[in-house]
Write a protein that holds these residues in place. Structure first.
Motif, PDB file in Angstrom:
ATOM      1  N   ARG A  15       0.836  -1.207   0.000  1.00 35.08           N
ATOM      2  CA  ARG A  15       0.000   0.000   0.000  1.00 35.08           C
ATOM      3  C   ARG A  15       0.868   1.254   0.000  1.00 35.08           C
ATOM      4  N   ARG A  16       1.925   1.191   0.802  1.00 33.40           N
ATOM      5  CA  ARG A  16       2.826   2.338   0.883  1.00 33.40           C
ATOM      6  C   ARG A  16       3.505   2.587  -0.464  1.00 33.40           C
ATOM      7  N   ARG A  18       2.354   1.873  -3.406  1.00 34.59           N
ATOM      8  CA  ARG A  18       1.415   2.462  -4.371  1.00 34.59           C
ATOM      9  C   ARG A  18       1.236   3.951  -4.109  1.00 34.59           C
ATOM     10  N   GLU A  19       1.151   4.296  -2.839  1.00 31.61           N
ATOM     11  CA  GLU A  19       0.939   5.698  -2.501  1.00 31.61           C
ATOM     12  C   GLU A  19       2.161   6.550  -2.817  1.00 31.61           C
ATOM     13  N   GLU A  20       3.315   5.884  -2.900  1.00 29.18           N
ATOM     14  CA  GLU A  20       4.551   6.622  -3.133  1.00 29.18           C
ATOM     15  C   GLU A  20       4.538   7.332  -4.478  1.00 29.18           C
ATOM     16  N   VAL A  21       3.888   6.734  -5.459  1.00 28.65           N
ATOM     17  CA  VAL A  21       3.867   7.350  -6.783  1.00 28.65           C
ATOM     18  C   VAL A  21       2.558   8.090  -7.026  1.00 28.65           C
ATOM     19  N   ASN A  22       1.768   8.234  -5.990  1.00 29.96           N
ATOM     20  CA  ASN A  22       0.514   8.982  -6.106  1.00 29.96           C
ATOM     21  C   ASN A  22       0.785  10.433  -5.737  1.00 29.96           C
ATOM     22  N   ILE A  23       0.851  11.266  -6.759  1.00 29.02           N
ATOM     23  CA  ILE A  23       1.209  12.678  -6.544  1.00 29.02           C
ATOM     24  C   ILE A  23       0.254  13.346  -5.570  1.00 29.02           C
ATOM     25  N   PHE A  24      -1.023  13.027  -5.701  1.00 27.86           N
ATOM     26  CA  PHE A  24      -2.015  13.626  -4.791  1.00 27.86           C
ATOM     27  C   PHE A  24      -1.691  13.304  -3.343  1.00 27.86           C
ATOM     28  N   ARG A  26       1.313  12.537  -2.183  1.00 28.39           N
ATOM     29  CA  ARG A  26       2.619  13.032  -1.783  1.00 28.39           C
ATOM     30  C   ARG A  26       2.573  14.492  -1.364  1.00 28.39           C
TER      31      ARG A  26
ATOM     32  N   SER B  34      -5.095  21.166  -4.973  1.00 24.47           N
ATOM     33  CA  SER B  34      -5.331  19.736  -5.017  1.00 24.47           C
ATOM     34  C   SER B  34      -6.377  19.330  -3.982  1.00 24.47           C
ATOM     35  N   GLU B  61      -7.650  -1.375   1.007  1.00 23.42           N
ATOM     36  CA  GLU B  61      -6.539  -1.980   0.254  1.00 23.42           C
ATOM     37  C   GLU B  61      -5.613  -2.807   1.135  1.00 23.42           C
ATOM     38  N   ILE B  73       1.397   5.127   6.444  1.00 25.65           N
ATOM     39  CA  ILE B  73       1.042   5.019   5.025  1.00 25.65           C
ATOM     40  C   ILE B  73       0.694   6.388   4.458  1.00 25.65           C
ATOM     41  N   ARG B  75       1.519   9.237   5.655  1.00 27.20           N
ATOM     42  CA  ARG B  75       2.534  10.258   5.940  1.00 27.20           C
ATOM     43  C   ARG B  75       1.937  11.457   6.655  1.00 27.20           C
ATOM     44  N   ALA B 145       7.386  12.276  -8.772  1.00 22.34           N
ATOM     45  CA  ALA B 145       7.469  11.601  -7.474  1.00 22.34           C
ATOM     46  C   ALA B 145       8.910  11.570  -6.972  1.00 22.34           C
ATOM     47  N   PHE B 148       9.752  14.730  -5.400  1.00 17.36           N
ATOM     48  CA  PHE B 148       9.191  14.791  -4.050  1.00 17.36           C
ATOM     49  C   PHE B 148      10.075  14.035  -3.065  1.00 17.36           C
TER      50      PHE B 148
END
Lengths: 169, 169
Positions: A15-16, A18-24, A26, B34, B61, B73, B75, B145, B148
């Motif tokens: 899950r982490r 996937r979220e890493e490349v989710n700009i929203f 980040r 955003s 998920e 997760i 952050r 990403a 970031f």
DNA sequence: ATTTTATACGTGACAAGTCATATTAATTTT
DNA sequence: AAAATTAATATGACTTGTCACGTATAAAAT
């Protein structure tokens, strides 16, 4: 002892990732970290708040400004400045006068004390930007800013349009 | 009639141009935009708040999670979840139980109603991410990403270190 | 076994942002 | 000139985020 084939730790990791490349996802974290770092620098430099620092910086670089003009430069809602300025006037950093030609506008100007606070803070904040320039090349910063331009353009699109659009073929 | 050689409009324009490439200054605006767009999508999809949506998404998920795990997760600070979860329990979206093995932890799990709220919201939020993928290529998103990552690394550096560092030669 | 230290969570106090709405002044229409 | 619209500011209500600190539990050190 795990009931599922995939362990909880693995699920969290996935899950982490996937979220890493989710700009929203980040953005809030990066923004919060930036604000927090800025607050620390400002604490060192004399204790201005972020909003105060931005006001002093703008006035110092662009001369007397109306609230709307500052809000436009800083890309924030005018209400934020409306709320912060009376406190800054109380502290003696700025003067606020109703514009003679246009009675709706406020002319906000730096006082000597405001200039002094700026002069005290600016070198510290300059170090921060220098630090960033050690972490990113000029080209990269430009590219980064370009991404922000495009992101903001996307974010400004009306929701209806985005919901209506076809899936990319 | 202007007292200075450079007009006020020009000063503002110059100031705006400088701020345009200042990543620190861009972030609040981009983030705010955003969040605002997310809120609009969520409004369409049934009225979840951003925090609620993130919780439902994570639980859906990654299965049942503790508060700390979710905070990691997402952050964000654990306090944000600590505050949001009781409301979500009241709405029937989640259950919260103290962990049997470790009495400090709370096990947060999705209920059927929570799953239903997720199922209702997810397609709309998927459209949002699809929209972003029309605005940016996969490579660009990865690069974004990556920026970031590096930015956060920079932001985590202790302030003392940054203030002590020499100017780039 | 006790004491110390670390961890997880809750909560108070605050900063920074939003949006909606009210008020007043300026501008445009009629 | 009066009426309608637009613009600038102020303010209330809200969300998202922080940090600091208290409390309870767990883990580590002695």
């Amino acid at each position: 002892m795990s009931k599922s084939a995939i362990s909880k730790a693995e699920r969290i990791k996935a899950r982490r990732a996937r979220e890493e490349v989710n700009i929203f996802a980040r953005m809030p974290a990066a923004y919060a970290a930036s604000r927090s770092q800025a607050a620390k620098f400002l604490q060192r430099a004399g204790g201005l708040s972020v909003v105060e620092w931005r006001v002093l910086w703008d006035l110092s670089e662009a001369g007397p400004l109306s609230i709307r003009e500052m809000a436009s430069i800083q890309r924030v809602d005018h209400s934020q400045l409306s709320r912060a300025l009376p406190g800054m006037r109380r502290k003696g950093f700025v003067t606020m006068e109703r514009d003679e030609a246009d009675g709706r506008q406020m002319n906000v100007a730096l006082t000597e004390a405001g200039r002094a606070a700026y002069d005290k803070t600016a070198p510290i904040m300059k170090k921060r930007r220098e630090g960033l320039r050690r972490a990113f090349s000029a080209e990269e910063l430009e590219q980064f800013a370009g991404f922000f331009d495009r992101l903001e353009e996307f974010l400004r699109q009306p929701v209806e349009d985005l919901l209506a659009e076809e899936k990319t073929p």
